[in-house]
Design a protein around this motif. Structure first.
Motif, short mmCIF file in Angstrom:
data_model
loop_
_atom_site.label_atom_id
_atom_site.label_comp_id
_atom_site.label_asym_id
_atom_site.label_seq_id
_atom_site.Cartn_x
_atom_site.Cartn_y
_atom_site.Cartn_z
N LEU A 17 0.68 -1.35 0.22
CA LEU A 17 0.43 0.24 -0.24
C LEU A 17 1.04 1.51 -0.13
CD1 LEU A 17 -2.91 -1.31 2.56
CD2 LEU A 17 -2.24 -0.96 0.01
N HIS A 18 1.58 1.18 0.41
CA HIS A 18 2.94 1.90 0.33
C HIS A 18 3.55 2.83 -0.78
CE1 HIS A 18 5.46 5.37 1.81
NE2 HIS A 18 6.67 5.17 1.96
N VAL A 19 4.16 1.37 -1.65
CA VAL A 19 4.83 1.41 -2.93
C VAL A 19 3.97 1.97 -3.91
CG1 VAL A 19 5.99 0.10 -4.42
CG2 VAL A 19 6.52 -0.02 -2.01
N LEU A 20 2.51 0.89 -4.12
CA LEU A 20 1.86 1.85 -5.38
C LEU A 20 2.28 3.61 -5.12
CD1 LEU A 20 0.36 0.68 -7.46
CD2 LEU A 20 -1.51 0.70 -6.16
N PRO A 21 1.68 4.22 -4.21
CA PRO A 21 1.90 5.79 -4.78
C PRO A 21 2.75 5.66 -4.49
CG PRO A 21 0.47 4.63 -2.27
CD PRO A 21 0.72 3.44 -3.63
N THR A 22 3.95 5.51 -4.19
CA THR A 22 4.85 5.69 -4.49
C THR A 22 5.19 6.10 -5.48
OG1 THR A 22 6.15 5.18 -2.04
CG2 THR A 22 7.75 5.33 -3.64
N LYS A 23 4.82 5.24 -6.63
CA LYS A 23 5.64 4.82 -7.94
C LYS A 23 4.76 6.65 -8.57
CE LYS A 23 8.40 1.95 -8.19
NZ LYS A 23 10.00 2.23 -7.70
N SER A 24 3.58 6.28 -8.19
CA SER A 24 2.10 7.26 -9.05
C SER A 24 1.85 8.21 -9.02
CB SER A 24 1.05 6.48 -9.83
OG SER A 24 0.90 6.43 -8.25
N VAL A 25 1.96 8.11 -7.10
CA VAL A 25 0.96 9.74 -6.75
C VAL A 25 1.71 10.94 -6.06
CG1 VAL A 25 -0.50 10.47 -4.68
CG2 VAL A 25 -1.15 8.90 -6.47
N TYR A 26 2.64 9.90 -5.16
CA TYR A 26 3.90 10.78 -4.78
C TYR A 26 4.86 11.30 -5.85
CZ TYR A 26 2.31 8.34 -0.86
OH TYR A 26 1.61 7.43 0.42
N GLU A 51 5.09 18.26 8.76
CA GLU A 51 6.08 17.49 8.60
C GLU A 51 6.09 16.41 8.53
OE1 GLU A 51 9.49 16.71 11.74
OE2 GLU A 51 8.64 18.59 11.96
N LYS A 52 4.42 15.37 8.91
CA LYS A 52 4.99 14.01 8.57
C LYS A 52 3.61 13.44 6.82
CE LYS A 52 3.46 12.78 13.44
NZ LYS A 52 2.27 11.80 13.98
N PHE A 53 3.32 14.35 6.55
CA PHE A 53 2.79 14.63 5.04
C PHE A 53 4.37 14.28 4.38
CE2 PHE A 53 1.99 16.32 1.01
CZ PHE A 53 1.47 15.65 0.68
N TYR A 54 5.72 15.17 4.18
CA TYR A 54 6.06 14.88 3.75
C TYR A 54 7.16 14.35 3.69
CZ TYR A 54 6.00 20.22 2.56
OH TYR A 54 5.56 21.37 1.54
N GLU A 55 6.97 13.68 4.82
CA GLU A 55 7.87 12.11 5.22
C GLU A 55 7.41 11.16 4.33
OE1 GLU A 55 8.95 12.16 10.07
OE2 GLU A 55 10.16 13.55 9.54
N THR A 56 5.50 11.06 4.39
CA THR A 56 5.56 10.15 3.64
C THR A 56 5.71 10.29 2.12
OG1 THR A 56 3.40 10.12 5.75
CG2 THR A 56 3.02 8.51 3.68
N ILE A 57 6.22 11.49 1.96
CA ILE A 57 6.03 10.94 0.27
C ILE A 57 7.50 11.41 -0.17
CG2 ILE A 57 3.76 12.58 -0.65
CD1 ILE A 57 5.76 15.00 -0.90
#
Length: 76
Positions: A17-26, A51-57
């Motif tokens: 669930l983290h890898v999929l958005p990393t490739k496209s959305v982030y 700060e948490k949002f920036y670290e998440t993306i």
């Protein structure tokens, strides 16, 4: 030890669930805001939710403090 194993199990389950958005959305978000690697804050910290949002993306967050608030960020 149990807490470590439990958190590792949860992280493994949620990893796709983290890898999929990393490739496209982030990637699109980083290009839209114009920051690719590091978000810098001078004069005051970002609010925790930003700060948490920036670290998440995938952005590293750096806080700079000094006599003139922007000088540590410029030097970084």
């Amino acid at each position: 030890m149990f807490d470590y194993l439990w958190s590792k199990t949860i992280a493994t389950i949620l990893w796709p669930l983290h890898v999929l958005p990393t490739k496209s959305v982030y990637k699109k978000i980083r290009s839209a805001i114009g920051i690719q690697k590091t978000a810098k804050s001078g004069g005051g910290s970002f609010p925790k939710h930003i700060e948490k949002f920036y670290e998440t993306i995938g952005l590293e967050v750096q806080n700079g403090y000094g006599l003139i608030e922007t000088s540590p960020c410029v030097a970084g």
